[in-house]
Enzyme design. Structure first.
Site, PDB file in Angstrom:
ATOM      1  N   ASN A  33      41.219  45.154  40.902  1.00 17.10           N
ATOM      2  CA  ASN A  33      42.233  44.769  41.873  1.00 17.10           C
ATOM      3  C   ASN A  33      41.736  44.847  43.320  1.00 17.10           C
ATOM      4  O   ASN A  33      42.252  44.151  44.188  1.00 17.10           O
ATOM      5  CB  ASN A  33      43.469  45.661  41.689  1.00 17.10           C
ATOM      6  CG  ASN A  33      44.457  45.537  42.822  1.00 17.10           C
ATOM      7  OD1 ASN A  33      45.105  44.519  42.990  1.00 17.10           O
ATOM      8  ND2 ASN A  33      44.565  46.599  43.632  1.00 17.10           N
TER       9      ASN A  33
ATOM     10  N   TYR B 218      36.552  35.364  51.989  1.00 13.33           N
ATOM     11  CA  TYR B 218      37.551  35.785  51.005  1.00 13.33           C
ATOM     12  C   TYR B 218      37.713  34.706  49.930  1.00 13.33           C
ATOM     13  O   TYR B 218      37.755  35.011  48.727  1.00 13.33           O
ATOM     14  CB  TYR B 218      38.882  36.057  51.695  1.00 13.33           C
ATOM     15  CG  TYR B 218      39.951  36.611  50.779  1.00 13.33           C
ATOM     16  CD1 TYR B 218      39.950  37.956  50.404  1.00 13.33           C
ATOM     17  CD2 TYR B 218      40.966  35.794  50.281  1.00 13.33           C
ATOM     18  CE1 TYR B 218      40.925  38.468  49.571  1.00 13.33           C
ATOM     19  CE2 TYR B 218      41.950  36.296  49.439  1.00 13.33           C
ATOM     20  CZ  TYR B 218      41.925  37.636  49.092  1.00 13.33           C
ATOM     21  OH  TYR B 218      42.905  38.140  48.256  1.00 13.33           O
TER      22      TYR B 218
ATOM     23  N   LYS C 175      36.876  35.177  45.821  1.00 16.87           N
ATOM     24  CA  LYS C 175      37.850  34.948  44.763  1.00 16.87           C
ATOM     25  C   LYS C 175      37.452  33.767  43.879  1.00 16.87           C
ATOM     26  O   LYS C 175      37.650  33.804  42.657  1.00 16.87           O
ATOM     27  CB  LYS C 175      39.234  34.715  45.368  1.00 16.87           C
ATOM     28  CG  LYS C 175      39.822  35.955  46.036  1.00 16.87           C
ATOM     29  CD  LYS C 175      39.905  37.140  45.078  1.00 16.87           C
ATOM     30  CE  LYS C 175      40.613  38.338  45.703  1.00 16.87           C
ATOM     31  NZ  LYS C 175      40.654  39.507  44.797  1.00 16.87           N
TER      32      LYS C 175
ATOM     33  N   THR D 206      52.116  42.625  51.668  1.00 10.18           N
ATOM     34  CA  THR D 206      51.181  43.743  51.782  1.00 10.18           C
ATOM     35  C   THR D 206      50.528  43.749  53.157  1.00 10.18           C
ATOM     36  O   THR D 206      50.755  42.862  53.981  1.00 10.18           O
ATOM     37  CB  THR D 206      50.074  43.622  50.710  1.00 10.18           C
ATOM     38  OG1 THR D 206      49.344  42.419  50.948  1.00 10.18           O
ATOM     39  CG2 THR D 206      50.665  43.611  49.309  1.00 10.18           C
TER      40      THR D 206
END
Length: 251
Positions: A89, A156, A160, A193
Site C-alpha cells: 500500500n 508517481y 503506478k 487523504t
C-alpha cells in the site's frame, strides 16, 4: 489451536493504510505492519481484539533491507498460518512539478518506495511462502494515475504504471505454478487523504489539473479512508480475486 490468517501491510501509519490495518484486526488474524511510524492506538485496538500485531518502523526507501527482514521473518521456525496475504500500500508523491524541476533524489525516492520496494517485498514473500501449501494473495494498491497521464505527476504515474505491469507479469508467472498466488494491482478510487491535500495545494501554474482535485473535494466525490479500505478489503475477499491482474474497485 487454529492457525491464523497472515496479513502483511505496508504504509499502515495513516490514511487508507491505517484504516485497512484497523479493519484487519480480528482474533483469527495475524497482522504485520511496515511503515515509518507506529500507531499506539492501533496496538491498543489489536490487544482488545485479540489480534496478533507486529509493527516494523521502517522507511521503504530502504526496500532491499525490508525485503531481507521479511524473508528472514517468514522463514522463522514454527511459523504456521492458514493463509498469507501481502498488501503493498505504501507510496509517496514527490514534489508536484514538471519532471524538469525535480531533483534526482526526489525521483529516486518515489520510485524506490512506490515500485522497487513492493517488487522486492513481493519477491521475498512469494519465495518463502511458496512451499507453505496455503492460499496466498498479493494485492498491490495502484492508482488511476497509473493508467492515465497527468502533467507534473510523471514519477508517481510511472511508479503506478510500473506496478500495474509488474503485476500482469507476476500473474502470468504464478499461473504456471500448481499452487501459485493470486495477484492483483487495484486502483482504490479517489480518497480524502494527505495526498489529496498535496494535490489541491500545489502551485496551479505548475500543476494544470489542480482545479479538478479541488472540484472532487468540493463536490463530495472523495471516499473517506475508512470507506475506501472497506471497498479494497471487500475486493480482496472476493472469490474471483486475481481473475484480473489490473482492476479498479469501481468496476
Amino acid at each position: 489451536m487454529q492457525a491464523p490468517h497472515l496479513y502483511i501491510l505496508t504504509g499502515a501509519s495513516r490514511g487508507m493504510g491505517l484504516a485497512m490495518a484497523r479493519q484487519l484486526l480480528a482474533p483469527d488474524h495475524a497482522l504485520l505492519c511496515i511503515s515509518r511510524r507506529e500507531n499506539a492506538e492501533l496496538a491498543i485496538q489489536a490487544q482488545a481484539s485479540a489480534c496478533q500485531l507486529e509493527h516494523w518502523p521502517l522507511d521503504l526507501d530502504h526496500g532491499r533491507e525490508a525485503a531481507a527482514m521479511l524473508r528472514q521473518w517468514l522463514s522463522r521456525p514454527g511459523a504456521r498460518y492458514a493463509s498469507a496475504t501481502l498488501i503493498n500500500n505504501a507510496g509517496v508523491i514527490p514534489s508536484i512539478a514538471p519532471l524538469s524541476a525535480l531533483t534526482p533524489e526526489d525521483i529516486a525516492h518515489a520510485l524506490r518506495v512506490g515500485l522497487e520496494a513492493p517488487m522486492a517485498l513481493t519477491a521475498a514473500f512469494l519465495a518463502v511462502t511458496g512451499s507453505w501449501g496455503v492460499p496466498r494473495k498479493v494485492l498491490n494498491i495502484s492508482s488511476g494515475l497509473g493508467r492515465r497521464p497527468m502533467a507534473s505527476q510523471a514519477v508517481y504515474c510511472a511508479a503506478k504504471a510500473g506496478l500495474d505491469h509488474a503485476t500482469r507479469c507476476l500473474a502470468l508467472e504464478e499461473a504456471l505454478k500448481p499452487d501459485g498466488a493470486r495477484v492483483c494491482s487495484l486502483a482504490p478510487g479517489v480518497i480524502d487523504t494527505d495526498m489529496q491535500v498535496q494535490l489541491r495545494g500545489a502551485d496551479a501554474a505548475a500543476f494544470p489539473d489542480r482545479a479538478r482535485f479541488e472540484q472532487l473535494k468540493s463536490g463530495g466525490q472523495l471516499d473517506s479512508p475508512e470507506t475506501a479500505a472497506r471497498k479494497v478489503l471487500a475486493y480482496l475477499a472476493r472469490p474471483d480475486f486475481g481473475a484480473e491482474a489490473v482492476a479498479d474497485v469501481r468496476g
